[in-house]
Structure formats: C-alpha cells, structure tokens
Design a protein around this motif. Structure first.
Motif, PDB file in Angstrom:
ATOM      1  N   MET A  90       0.827  -1.181   0.000  1.00 56.42           N
ATOM      2  CA  MET A  90       0.000   0.000   0.000  1.00 56.42           C
ATOM      3  C   MET A  90       0.878   1.254   0.000  1.00 56.42           C
ATOM      4  O   MET A  90       0.542   2.238  -0.640  1.00 56.42           O
ATOM      5  CB  MET A  90      -0.930  -0.020   1.213  1.00 56.42           C
ATOM      6  CG  MET A  90      -1.927   1.093   1.141  1.00 56.42           C
ATOM      7  SD  MET A  90      -3.066   1.260   2.528  1.00 56.42           S
ATOM      8  CE  MET A  90      -3.951  -0.251   2.521  1.00 56.42           C
ATOM      9  N   ALA A  91       1.962   1.204   0.740  1.00 59.68           N
ATOM     10  CA  ALA A  91       2.862   2.358   0.824  1.00 59.68           C
ATOM     11  C   ALA A  91       3.417   2.713  -0.550  1.00 59.68           C
ATOM     12  O   ALA A  91       3.555   3.897  -0.879  1.00 59.68           O
ATOM     13  CB  ALA A  91       3.980   2.081   1.809  1.00 59.68           C
ATOM     14  N   GLU A  92       3.720   1.682  -1.361  1.00 60.11           N
ATOM     15  CA  GLU A  92       4.246   1.945  -2.707  1.00 60.11           C
ATOM     16  C   GLU A  92       3.219   2.674  -3.572  1.00 60.11           C
ATOM     17  O   GLU A  92       3.562   3.604  -4.298  1.00 60.11           O
ATOM     18  CB  GLU A  92       4.632   0.629  -3.382  1.00 60.11           C
ATOM     19  CG  GLU A  92       5.901   0.017  -2.845  1.00 60.11           C
ATOM     20  CD  GLU A  92       6.243  -1.273  -3.565  1.00 60.11           C
ATOM     21  OE1 GLU A  92       6.052  -1.332  -4.802  1.00 60.11           O
ATOM     22  OE2 GLU A  92       6.700  -2.204  -2.897  1.00 60.11           O
ATOM     23  N   VAL A  93       1.970   2.240  -3.506  1.00 63.27           N
ATOM     24  CA  VAL A  93       0.904   2.871  -4.298  1.00 63.27           C
ATOM     25  C   VAL A  93       0.728   4.320  -3.862  1.00 63.27           C
ATOM     26  O   VAL A  93       0.613   5.225  -4.688  1.00 63.27           O
ATOM     27  CB  VAL A  93      -0.426   2.089  -4.151  1.00 63.27           C
ATOM     28  CG1 VAL A  93      -1.574   2.850  -4.792  1.00 63.27           C
ATOM     29  CG2 VAL A  93      -0.290   0.709  -4.760  1.00 63.27           C
ATOM     30  N   MET A  94       0.732   4.536  -2.554  1.00 61.76           N
ATOM     31  CA  MET A  94       0.560   5.892  -2.038  1.00 61.76           C
ATOM     32  C   MET A  94       1.721   6.786  -2.451  1.00 61.76           C
ATOM     33  O   MET A  94       1.513   7.948  -2.820  1.00 61.76           O
ATOM     34  CB  MET A  94       0.398   5.858  -0.524  1.00 61.76           C
ATOM     35  CG  MET A  94      -0.903   5.178  -0.126  1.00 61.76           C
ATOM     36  SD  MET A  94      -1.140   5.072   1.626  1.00 61.76           S
ATOM     37  CE  MET A  94      -1.353   6.792   2.010  1.00 61.76           C
ATOM     38  N   ALA A  95       2.922   6.258  -2.424  1.00 63.21           N
ATOM     39  CA  ALA A  95       4.087   7.037  -2.838  1.00 63.21           C
ATOM     40  C   ALA A  95       4.028   7.326  -4.333  1.00 63.21           C
ATOM     41  O   ALA A  95       4.306   8.447  -4.776  1.00 63.21           O
ATOM     42  CB  ALA A  95       5.367   6.293  -2.484  1.00 63.21           C
ATOM     43  N   HIS A  96       3.655   6.326  -5.122  1.00 65.57           N
ATOM     44  CA  HIS A  96       3.597   6.500  -6.577  1.00 65.57           C
ATOM     45  C   HIS A  96       2.595   7.587  -6.977  1.00 65.57           C
ATOM     46  O   HIS A  96       2.865   8.396  -7.864  1.00 65.57           O
ATOM     47  CB  HIS A  96       3.224   5.180  -7.251  1.00 65.57           C
ATOM     48  CG  HIS A  96       3.092   5.292  -8.730  1.00 65.57           C
ATOM     49  ND1 HIS A  96       4.183   5.333  -9.568  1.00 65.57           N
ATOM     50  CD2 HIS A  96       1.990   5.398  -9.528  1.00 65.57           C
ATOM     51  CE1 HIS A  96       3.760   5.453 -10.819  1.00 65.57           C
ATOM     52  NE2 HIS A  96       2.435   5.498 -10.821  1.00 65.57           N
ATOM     53  N   PHE A  97       1.450   7.615  -6.330  1.00 65.07           N
ATOM     54  CA  PHE A  97       0.411   8.587  -6.662  1.00 65.07           C
ATOM     55  C   PHE A  97       0.461   9.840  -5.792  1.00 65.07           C
ATOM     56  O   PHE A  97      -0.426  10.683  -5.854  1.00 65.07           O
ATOM     57  CB  PHE A  97      -0.977   7.952  -6.570  1.00 65.07           C
ATOM     58  CG  PHE A  97      -1.229   6.945  -7.664  1.00 65.07           C
ATOM     59  CD1 PHE A  97      -1.473   7.349  -8.956  1.00 65.07           C
ATOM     60  CD2 PHE A  97      -1.205   5.591  -7.376  1.00 65.07           C
ATOM     61  CE1 PHE A  97      -1.694   6.433  -9.963  1.00 65.07           C
ATOM     62  CE2 PHE A  97      -1.431   4.651  -8.364  1.00 65.07           C
ATOM     63  CZ  PHE A  97      -1.676   5.068  -9.671  1.00 65.07           C
ATOM     64  N   ASN A  98       1.500   9.950  -4.966  1.00 63.68           N
ATOM     65  CA  ASN A  98       1.705  11.110  -4.110  1.00 63.68           C
ATOM     66  C   ASN A  98       0.488  11.390  -3.215  1.00 63.68           C
ATOM     67  O   ASN A  98       0.013  12.517  -3.119  1.00 63.68           O
ATOM     68  CB  ASN A  98       2.060  12.341  -4.953  1.00 63.68           C
ATOM     69  CG  ASN A  98       2.656  13.431  -4.106  1.00 63.68           C
ATOM     70  OD1 ASN A  98       3.250  13.166  -3.058  1.00 63.68           O
ATOM     71  ND2 ASN A  98       2.498  14.667  -4.528  1.00 63.68           N
ATOM     72  N   THR A 102      -1.295  11.811   0.295  1.00 61.92           N
ATOM     73  CA  THR A 102      -0.986  12.226   1.661  1.00 61.92           C
ATOM     74  C   THR A 102      -2.110  11.762   2.576  1.00 61.92           C
ATOM     75  O   THR A 102      -3.286  12.021   2.304  1.00 61.92           O
ATOM     76  CB  THR A 102      -0.859  13.761   1.751  1.00 61.92           C
ATOM     77  OG1 THR A 102       0.149  14.186   0.840  1.00 61.92           O
ATOM     78  CG2 THR A 102      -0.501  14.192   3.152  1.00 61.92           C
ATOM     79  N   VAL A 103      -1.758  11.076   3.650  1.00 60.16           N
ATOM     80  CA  VAL A 103      -2.746  10.601   4.619  1.00 60.16           C
ATOM     81  C   VAL A 103      -2.677  11.490   5.848  1.00 60.16           C
ATOM     82  O   VAL A 103      -1.613  11.720   6.404  1.00 60.16           O
ATOM     83  CB  VAL A 103      -2.463   9.133   5.018  1.00 60.16           C
ATOM     84  CG1 VAL A 103      -3.473   8.675   6.052  1.00 60.16           C
ATOM     85  CG2 VAL A 103      -2.499   8.239   3.802  1.00 60.16           C
ATOM     86  N   SER A 111      -2.215   3.976  11.205  1.00 59.44           N
ATOM     87  CA  SER A 111      -1.173   4.615  11.996  1.00 59.44           C
ATOM     88  C   SER A 111       0.194   4.427  11.367  1.00 59.44           C
ATOM     89  O   SER A 111       1.025   5.341  11.357  1.00 59.44           O
ATOM     90  CB  SER A 111      -1.174   4.057  13.425  1.00 59.44           C
ATOM     91  OG  SER A 111      -2.372   4.402  14.075  1.00 59.44           O
ATOM     92  N   LYS A 112       0.433   3.252  10.822  1.00 58.24           N
ATOM     93  CA  LYS A 112       1.700   2.979  10.150  1.00 58.24           C
ATOM     94  C   LYS A 112       1.853   3.882   8.921  1.00 58.24           C
ATOM     95  O   LYS A 112       2.918   4.440   8.686  1.00 58.24           O
ATOM     96  CB  LYS A 112       1.779   1.509   9.744  1.00 58.24           C
ATOM     97  CG  LYS A 112       3.081   1.143   9.101  1.00 58.24           C
ATOM     98  CD  LYS A 112       3.130  -0.330   8.737  1.00 58.24           C
ATOM     99  CE  LYS A 112       4.455  -0.618   8.058  1.00 58.24           C
ATOM    100  NZ  LYS A 112       4.484  -1.909   7.425  1.00 58.24           N
ATOM    101  N   LEU A 113       0.769   4.045   8.166  1.00 56.74           N
ATOM    102  CA  LEU A 113       0.816   4.911   6.982  1.00 56.74           C
ATOM    103  C   LEU A 113       1.078   6.369   7.381  1.00 56.74           C
ATOM    104  O   LEU A 113       1.824   7.080   6.713  1.00 56.74           O
ATOM    105  CB  LEU A 113      -0.471   4.818   6.187  1.00 56.74           C
ATOM    106  CG  LEU A 113      -0.697   3.506   5.461  1.00 56.74           C
ATOM    107  CD1 LEU A 113      -2.094   3.464   4.863  1.00 56.74           C
ATOM    108  CD2 LEU A 113       0.352   3.275   4.387  1.00 56.74           C
ATOM    109  N   LEU A 114       0.457   6.790   8.482  1.00 59.37           N
ATOM    110  CA  LEU A 114       0.689   8.154   8.958  1.00 59.37           C
ATOM    111  C   LEU A 114       2.139   8.349   9.363  1.00 59.37           C
ATOM    112  O   LEU A 114       2.738   9.387   9.083  1.00 59.37           O
ATOM    113  CB  LEU A 114      -0.234   8.472  10.143  1.00 59.37           C
ATOM    114  CG  LEU A 114      -1.665   8.792   9.795  1.00 59.37           C
ATOM    115  CD1 LEU A 114      -2.512   8.879  11.062  1.00 59.37           C
ATOM    116  CD2 LEU A 114      -1.771  10.076   9.002  1.00 59.37           C
TER     117      LEU A 114
END
Length: 124
Positions: A1-9, A11-12, A118-121
């Motif tokens: 999930m972290a990779e997808v969030m980083a790829h699409f920029n 912010t959580v 929480s980990k994503l934050l």
C-alpha cells in the motif's frame, strides 16, 4: 500500500481515517446509540427521532429518522437489520452512512485498520 501511495503522491492525514464509507464513498454519518439501534431492530418506537450528524460538510446538523423503521428523511434506510444483535449488545456507538445506510461500529476490524492507518501516517 505504501508503494501505491508514494507513486500517486497520496498524503494521509489523521482526520481522513474512517472518513468515507467503503460502500458508496459517502462522507456524512449519523450517530446511533445502542438503545436506538435495539429499538429500530425490534421495530419499536414511533414517530421521528433526531440523530446527530458528522462529516466534512455538516458536523452540527441533525438528521430525522423514522424511529421504528430506520428510514431517514432523505429516503435512505439505515441497515439496522444487518447488524447482529450480539454486536449491538456489545457496542455503545454506531455510525450510519447517510448516503447508502451502511452501519459501522468499533469491532475487531477497527483495531487492525487503525494499526495500518497509523503505520501509513508514520511513514507519510
């Protein structure tokens, strides 16, 4: 999930957690207590009840709901019959999506989802 969030920029933010309905993407909820849930499940009560709203656009509004059926003034039926009675008896608070009627509560999934969020934050 972290990779997808980083790829699409993506912010959580903490205020975004649990802010959208997973079924319809609605962003407004009504608050139901245990007593109201039980009454609606048993078809008891009469007339309308006022439920507090929360969401980005209406954090101080009230929603009129038919006390016996769970039908909102906007025509959405809160899905009280889909929540097992044991769950209602074990929880004090419920949230109903005012767009589709799906109900939420702090069950066992809540803690797991909170840990992932929480980990994503922390990473973001």
């Amino acid at each position: 999930m972290a990779e997808v969030m980083a790829h699409f920029n993506v912010t959580v933010r903490e205020e975004d957690l649990f802010s959208r309905c997973v079924l319809c993407n609605g962003d407004s909820y009504c608050h139901l207590d245990q007593e109201t849930m039980l009454a609606m499940q048993e078809g008891k009560g009469g007339g309308w009840t006022l439920l507090k709203m929360s969401g980005k656009s209406n954090s101080s509004a009230l929603l009129r709901v038919e006390a016996r059926t769970g039908l909102t003034e906007t025509g959405v039926k809160l899905q009280v019959e889909r929540v097992p009675k044991e769950v209602v008896n074990a929880n004090d608070q419920f949230w109903g999506c005012v767009k589709c009627g799906k109900l939420y509560w702090q069950g066992s999934h809540w803690g797991r989802a909170q840990a992932v969020a929480s980990k994503l934050l922390a990473e973001g």
